[in-house]
Design a protein around this motif. Structure first.
Motif, PDB file in Angstrom:
ATOM      1  N   MET A 127      -9.337 -15.789   3.535  1.00 34.05           N
ATOM      2  CA  MET A 127      -8.288 -15.968   4.386  1.00 34.05           C
ATOM      3  C   MET A 127      -7.561 -14.510   4.734  1.00 34.05           C
ATOM      4  O   MET A 127      -7.575 -13.546   3.897  1.00 34.05           O
ATOM      5  N   ILE A 128      -7.375 -14.456   6.074  1.00 37.24           N
ATOM      6  CA  ILE A 128      -6.743 -13.325   6.551  1.00 37.24           C
ATOM      7  C   ILE A 128      -5.327 -13.683   7.096  1.00 37.24           C
ATOM      8  O   ILE A 128      -5.102 -14.777   7.686  1.00 37.24           O
ATOM      9  N   THR A 129      -4.299 -12.815   6.635  1.00 32.21           N
ATOM     10  CA  THR A 129      -3.104 -13.003   7.245  1.00 32.21           C
ATOM     11  C   THR A 129      -2.383 -11.649   7.688  1.00 32.21           C
ATOM     12  O   THR A 129      -2.833 -10.569   7.242  1.00 32.21           O
ATOM     13  N   ARG A 130      -1.467 -11.781   8.526  1.00 30.34           N
ATOM     14  CA  ARG A 130      -1.050 -10.542   8.922  1.00 30.34           C
ATOM     15  C   ARG A 130       0.507 -10.397   8.245  1.00 30.34           C
ATOM     16  O   ARG A 130       1.142 -11.310   8.283  1.00 30.34           O
ATOM     17  N   LEU A 131       0.498  -9.306   7.845  1.00 29.90           N
ATOM     18  CA  LEU A 131       1.794  -8.760   7.087  1.00 29.90           C
ATOM     19  C   LEU A 131       2.237  -7.675   7.740  1.00 29.90           C
ATOM     20  O   LEU A 131       1.339  -6.591   8.128  1.00 29.90           O
ATOM     21  N   ASP A 132       3.546  -7.405   7.727  1.00 35.34           N
ATOM     22  CA  ASP A 132       4.007  -6.219   8.299  1.00 35.34           C
ATOM     23  C   ASP A 132       3.950  -5.114   7.203  1.00 35.34           C
ATOM     24  O   ASP A 132       3.734  -5.519   6.158  1.00 35.34           O
ATOM     25  N   ASP A 133       3.883  -3.956   7.675  1.00 36.52           N
ATOM     26  CA  ASP A 133       3.506  -2.621   6.739  1.00 36.52           C
ATOM     27  C   ASP A 133       4.516  -2.763   5.532  1.00 36.52           C
ATOM     28  O   ASP A 133       4.173  -2.409   4.401  1.00 36.52           O
ATOM     29  N   GLU A 134       5.613  -2.743   5.732  1.00 39.70           N
ATOM     30  CA  GLU A 134       6.743  -2.685   4.758  1.00 39.70           C
ATOM     31  C   GLU A 134       6.673  -3.931   3.839  1.00 39.70           C
ATOM     32  O   GLU A 134       6.470  -3.689   2.288  1.00 39.70           O
ATOM     33  N   LEU A 135       6.075  -5.141   4.071  1.00 38.89           N
ATOM     34  CA  LEU A 135       5.876  -6.283   3.223  1.00 38.89           C
ATOM     35  C   LEU A 135       4.642  -5.869   2.275  1.00 38.89           C
ATOM     36  O   LEU A 135       4.432  -5.988   1.103  1.00 38.89           O
TER      37      LEU A 135
END
Length: 93
Positions: free
Chosen positions: A1-9
């Motif tokens: 599973m690939i998900t996009r997270l912002d750098d801060e999260l």
């Protein structure tokens, strides 16, 4: 599973996992299991970690001695270990 997270999260997730002594993957999988109602019991977690080679478990052979029994057995054996620990900690002799 690939998900996009912002750098801060991502940084927060990574820091939280490190605080708990877990990998990011292990931490996220645990969160996802809890979110869908498949939380592991402590016994299930222990069994899984043993199966993955991430935890060693053993049962003592024979009777385990008490602290007092150990102290009595060790009495008079010297201070070599304490001295080495003190030196390693920079406390000198």
């Amino acid at each position: 599973m690939i998900t996009r997270l912002d750098d801060e999260l991502h940084a927060q997730v990574k820091a939280k996992a490190e605080d708990l002594g877990r990998s990011v993957n292990e931490f996220v999988v645990e969160l996802l299991r809890a979110a869908v109602g498949q939380e592991e019991s402590p016994q299930e977690r222990k069994a899984r970690l043993i199966a993955e080679g991430k935890l060693l478990s053993f049962e003592p052979v024979g009777q385990t001695m008490s602290r007092d029994e150990f102290d009595e057995l060790a009495r008079g054996s010297g201070t070599a270990v304490s001295d080495a620990l003190n030196e390693a900690r920079g406390e000198g002799w």
